[in-house]
Design a protein around this motif. Structure first.
Motif, short mmCIF file in Angstrom:
data_model
loop_
_atom_site.label_atom_id
_atom_site.label_comp_id
_atom_site.label_asym_id
_atom_site.label_seq_id
_atom_site.Cartn_x
_atom_site.Cartn_y
_atom_site.Cartn_z
N GLU A 31 -31.36 -47.62 30.80
CA GLU A 31 -30.66 -47.30 32.05
C GLU A 31 -31.60 -46.77 33.13
OE1 GLU A 31 -27.31 -44.85 30.94
OE2 GLU A 31 -26.12 -46.61 30.38
N LYS A 32 -32.81 -46.40 32.76
CA LYS A 32 -33.79 -45.99 33.76
C LYS A 32 -34.28 -47.18 34.58
CE LYS A 32 -35.81 -42.54 30.69
NZ LYS A 32 -37.02 -42.24 29.93
N PHE A 33 -34.17 -48.38 34.00
CA PHE A 33 -34.74 -49.58 34.60
C PHE A 33 -33.71 -50.66 34.88
CE2 PHE A 33 -37.84 -47.61 31.72
CZ PHE A 33 -38.82 -47.28 32.64
N SER A 34 -32.47 -50.42 34.52
CA SER A 34 -31.45 -51.45 34.64
C SER A 34 -30.14 -50.81 35.06
CB SER A 34 -31.29 -52.17 33.30
OG SER A 34 -30.42 -53.26 33.42
N MET A 35 -29.12 -51.63 35.17
CA MET A 35 -27.83 -51.12 35.62
C MET A 35 -27.14 -50.29 34.53
SD MET A 35 -25.49 -54.48 35.50
CE MET A 35 -26.10 -55.83 34.53
N LEU A 36 -26.26 -49.42 34.98
CA LEU A 36 -25.42 -48.68 34.05
C LEU A 36 -24.40 -49.63 33.45
CD1 LEU A 36 -24.72 -45.43 36.11
CD2 LEU A 36 -26.30 -45.70 34.20
#
Length: 179
Positions: A31-36
């Motif tokens: 989730e740091k690099f992509s959508m929730l």
């Protein structure tokens, strides 16, 4: 597609538990690099639906989704995808990948990207692959550069991540057979 340390293969229904566990185990990291994602994403039902969609995408030449598995024990350590496959005058696709947090820094992602590039150019006959990476994700940029990608520029406020529009470093590679 087999490399020195890992192999890539399309997901099958038998992978649903491993894929679900992989997603749950890495949720906060990804989730740091992509959508929730909604909580329902982290269920076997949702992952089975994704696996079936992957098969459909492959059959329609819209996308190619692979698991990254270790040669030594067949453990699922990542995913790598060609998506937004465009034929016609573009012959292009976008590359995306996720590697289990505990396996970062072992060279698996670089090896996986190289295998995918080879497959994309030799088997799928694509002309261009592109990837977008948050500029502060130096490790991911390095992976792509080791696989032969070159930086093309910054796409401003390009991807919605955790409710914020984030810039992305755009990198690409062109099929050398088309030079």
């Amino acid at each position: 597609m087999k490399g020195k340390s890992i192999y890539l293969r399309p997901f099958e229904e038998k992978d649903v538990k491993a894929l679900t566990d992989f997603q749950i185990r890495n949720r906060l990291f990804f989730e740091k690099f992509s959508m929730l994602r909604e909580n329902t994403f982290y269920t076997e039902k949702a992952q089975l639906e994704r696996i079936n969609q992957f098969k459909s995408d492959r059959e329609l030449d819209l996308g190619y989704h692979f698991g990254i598995f270790k040669n030594e024990d067949g453990e699922l350590v990542g995913t790598i995808t060609l998506f937004h496959v465009i034929r016609g005058s573009l012959q292009s696709a976008i590359v995306g990948y996720f590697l289990d947090q505990t396996h970062n820094g072992m060279g698996y992602t670089t090896e996986a990207v190289k295998l995918l590039v080879k497959h994309s150019f030799e088997e799928l006959k694509l002309h261009r692959l592109e990837a977008g990476v948050m500029p502060h994700n130096i490790g991911s940029i390095r992976v792509l550069e080791k696989a032969g990608f070159h930086k093309e520029g910054i796409a401003k406020k390009n991807v919605l991540i955790n409710g914020k529009w984030e810039d992305h470093q755009v990198l690409a590679i062109i099929n050398p057979a088309d030079s």
